[in-house]
Design a protein around this motif. Sequence first.
Motif, PDB file in Angstrom:
ATOM      1  N   TYR A 129      10.910   7.920  -9.014  1.00  0.00           N
ATOM      2  CA  TYR A 129      10.693   7.700  -7.595  1.00  0.00           C
ATOM      3  C   TYR A 129       9.803   6.478  -7.364  1.00  0.00           C
ATOM      4  O   TYR A 129      10.062   5.661  -6.476  1.00  0.00           O
ATOM      5  CB  TYR A 129      10.087   8.946  -6.955  1.00  0.00           C
ATOM      6  CG  TYR A 129       9.853   8.815  -5.473  1.00  0.00           C
ATOM      7  CD1 TYR A 129      10.922   8.713  -4.594  1.00  0.00           C
ATOM      8  CD2 TYR A 129       8.565   8.775  -4.945  1.00  0.00           C
ATOM      9  CE1 TYR A 129      10.722   8.579  -3.234  1.00  0.00           C
ATOM     10  CE2 TYR A 129       8.352   8.647  -3.590  1.00  0.00           C
ATOM     11  CZ  TYR A 129       9.434   8.543  -2.735  1.00  0.00           C
ATOM     12  OH  TYR A 129       9.232   8.401  -1.394  1.00  0.00           O
ATOM     13  N   GLU A 130       8.757   6.342  -8.172  1.00  0.00           N
ATOM     14  CA  GLU A 130       7.876   5.174  -8.052  1.00  0.00           C
ATOM     15  C   GLU A 130       8.640   3.887  -8.329  1.00  0.00           C
ATOM     16  O   GLU A 130       8.448   2.887  -7.638  1.00  0.00           O
ATOM     17  CB  GLU A 130       6.697   5.300  -9.015  1.00  0.00           C
ATOM     18  CG  GLU A 130       5.679   6.336  -8.588  1.00  0.00           C
ATOM     19  CD  GLU A 130       4.583   6.541  -9.621  1.00  0.00           C
ATOM     20  OE1 GLU A 130       4.378   5.667 -10.486  1.00  0.00           O
ATOM     21  OE2 GLU A 130       3.915   7.588  -9.563  1.00  0.00           O
ATOM     22  N   MET A 173       9.184   0.768  -5.764  1.00  0.00           N
ATOM     23  CA  MET A 173       8.835  -0.622  -6.133  1.00  0.00           C
ATOM     24  C   MET A 173      10.029  -1.546  -5.883  1.00  0.00           C
ATOM     25  O   MET A 173       9.866  -2.634  -5.353  1.00  0.00           O
ATOM     26  CB  MET A 173       8.387  -0.688  -7.585  1.00  0.00           C
ATOM     27  CG  MET A 173       7.122   0.067  -7.900  1.00  0.00           C
ATOM     28  SD  MET A 173       5.650  -0.865  -7.546  1.00  0.00           S
ATOM     29  CE  MET A 173       5.706  -2.078  -8.816  1.00  0.00           C
ATOM     30  N   LYS A 174      11.223  -1.104  -6.256  1.00  0.00           N
ATOM     31  CA  LYS A 174      12.418  -1.928  -6.028  1.00  0.00           C
ATOM     32  C   LYS A 174      12.628  -2.147  -4.551  1.00  0.00           C
ATOM     33  O   LYS A 174      12.955  -3.255  -4.118  1.00  0.00           O
ATOM     34  CB  LYS A 174      13.645  -1.229  -6.637  1.00  0.00           C
ATOM     35  CG  LYS A 174      13.697  -1.281  -8.123  1.00  0.00           C
ATOM     36  CD  LYS A 174      14.923  -0.523  -8.648  1.00  0.00           C
ATOM     37  CE  LYS A 174      14.888  -0.410 -10.153  1.00  0.00           C
ATOM     38  NZ  LYS A 174      15.984   0.418 -10.655  1.00  0.00           N
ATOM     39  N   GLN A 175      12.441  -1.107  -3.754  1.00  0.00           N
ATOM     40  CA  GLN A 175      12.598  -1.247  -2.304  1.00  0.00           C
ATOM     41  C   GLN A 175      11.583  -2.215  -1.736  1.00  0.00           C
ATOM     42  O   GLN A 175      11.892  -2.996  -0.833  1.00  0.00           O
ATOM     43  CB  GLN A 175      12.467   0.112  -1.629  1.00  0.00           C
ATOM     44  CG  GLN A 175      13.630   1.022  -1.892  1.00  0.00           C
ATOM     45  CD  GLN A 175      13.422   2.414  -1.344  1.00  0.00           C
ATOM     46  OE1 GLN A 175      12.285   2.862  -1.149  1.00  0.00           O
ATOM     47  NE2 GLN A 175      14.504   3.137  -1.126  1.00  0.00           N
ATOM     48  N   MET A 176      10.370  -2.197  -2.270  1.00  0.00           N
ATOM     49  CA  MET A 176       9.333  -3.101  -1.797  1.00  0.00           C
ATOM     50  C   MET A 176       9.691  -4.549  -2.132  1.00  0.00           C
ATOM     51  O   MET A 176       9.532  -5.446  -1.323  1.00  0.00           O
ATOM     52  CB  MET A 176       7.983  -2.746  -2.428  1.00  0.00           C
ATOM     53  CG  MET A 176       6.854  -3.620  -1.940  1.00  0.00           C
ATOM     54  SD  MET A 176       5.290  -3.257  -2.740  1.00  0.00           S
ATOM     55  CE  MET A 176       5.580  -3.929  -4.356  1.00  0.00           C
ATOM     56  N   ILE A 177      10.239  -4.755  -3.331  1.00  0.00           N
ATOM     57  CA  ILE A 177      10.582  -6.109  -3.772  1.00  0.00           C
ATOM     58  C   ILE A 177      11.752  -6.653  -2.986  1.00  0.00           C
ATOM     59  O   ILE A 177      11.746  -7.791  -2.521  1.00  0.00           O
ATOM     60  CB  ILE A 177      10.880  -6.119  -5.281  1.00  0.00           C
ATOM     61  CG1 ILE A 177       9.585  -5.844  -6.052  1.00  0.00           C
ATOM     62  CG2 ILE A 177      11.493  -7.433  -5.723  1.00  0.00           C
ATOM     63  CD1 ILE A 177       9.781  -5.526  -7.515  1.00  0.00           C
ATOM     64  N   ASP A 233       0.817  -1.220   0.000  1.00  0.00           N
ATOM     65  CA  ASP A 233       0.000   0.000   0.000  1.00  0.00           C
ATOM     66  C   ASP A 233       0.847   1.264   0.000  1.00  0.00           C
ATOM     67  O   ASP A 233       0.583   2.204  -0.741  1.00  0.00           O
ATOM     68  CB  ASP A 233      -0.941   0.027   1.202  1.00  0.00           C
ATOM     69  CG  ASP A 233      -2.051  -1.005   1.085  1.00  0.00           C
ATOM     70  OD1 ASP A 233      -2.382  -1.397  -0.054  1.00  0.00           O
ATOM     71  OD2 ASP A 233      -2.574  -1.408   2.134  1.00  0.00           O
ATOM     72  N   SER A 234       1.895   1.288   0.823  1.00  0.00           N
ATOM     73  CA  SER A 234       2.708   2.505   0.885  1.00  0.00           C
ATOM     74  C   SER A 234       3.532   2.688  -0.385  1.00  0.00           C
ATOM     75  O   SER A 234       3.770   3.803  -0.823  1.00  0.00           O
ATOM     76  CB  SER A 234       3.632   2.501   2.106  1.00  0.00           C
ATOM     77  OG  SER A 234       4.645   1.531   1.959  1.00  0.00           O
ATOM     78  N   ALA A 235       3.958   1.604  -1.001  1.00  0.00           N
ATOM     79  CA  ALA A 235       4.771   1.714  -2.209  1.00  0.00           C
ATOM     80  C   ALA A 235       3.947   2.114  -3.417  1.00  0.00           C
ATOM     81  O   ALA A 235       4.453   2.760  -4.326  1.00  0.00           O
ATOM     82  CB  ALA A 235       5.481   0.391  -2.491  1.00  0.00           C
TER      83      ALA A 235
END
Length: 174
Positions: A163-164, A168-172, A25-27
């Motif tokens: 930035y998005e 997304m990479k950080q979430m993965i 949700d935050s990503a």
Amino acid sequence: MAPFSYQPPTRGDKTDKHTYSQTADSALSHDQSTVAKLLEKKGDAVFSIRPGDTIAHAVQALRDKRIGALLVTDQNGTMQGILSERDIVRRMAETPGQTLPQLVSDLMTREVKTCAPSDYLIDVAKVMNEGRFRHMPVMEDGHLCGVITIGDVVNYRLQELEYEALRMKQMIVG
């Protein structure tokens, strides 16, 4: 190959320890970008000229400020029109060698499409694309509060996409 910062679990790691730097949700949450957000980064500088000025004066201002259009305002700052490089080039083709002494009021576009700070950038980009113009004054309560260009809109959106992608990479990766 996994990113270098990612380390797979190894024997001896505590399996019950979990950390989360991002949630789905935050990503993926995304507010629609507005003209106001763009102006926060760009600033509200507006370069203008008077209707009675000559095209020679306008050309110098365009060159000195390194911009593609000038707003035409009266002595009170009320917008009367807009004068772009395209307006000047078209007139030069019609009146070669006689354009520079002409008045801004003879070349300017009088019916100017404007936007508001609360307008979504995607909507503004569509209007600019359909109208085939690159500069749009920003008006709020009848007052001029900035000018945005199609380049501003595209660059702002590209920064958002970068930035998005990073989020997304950080979430993965986790």
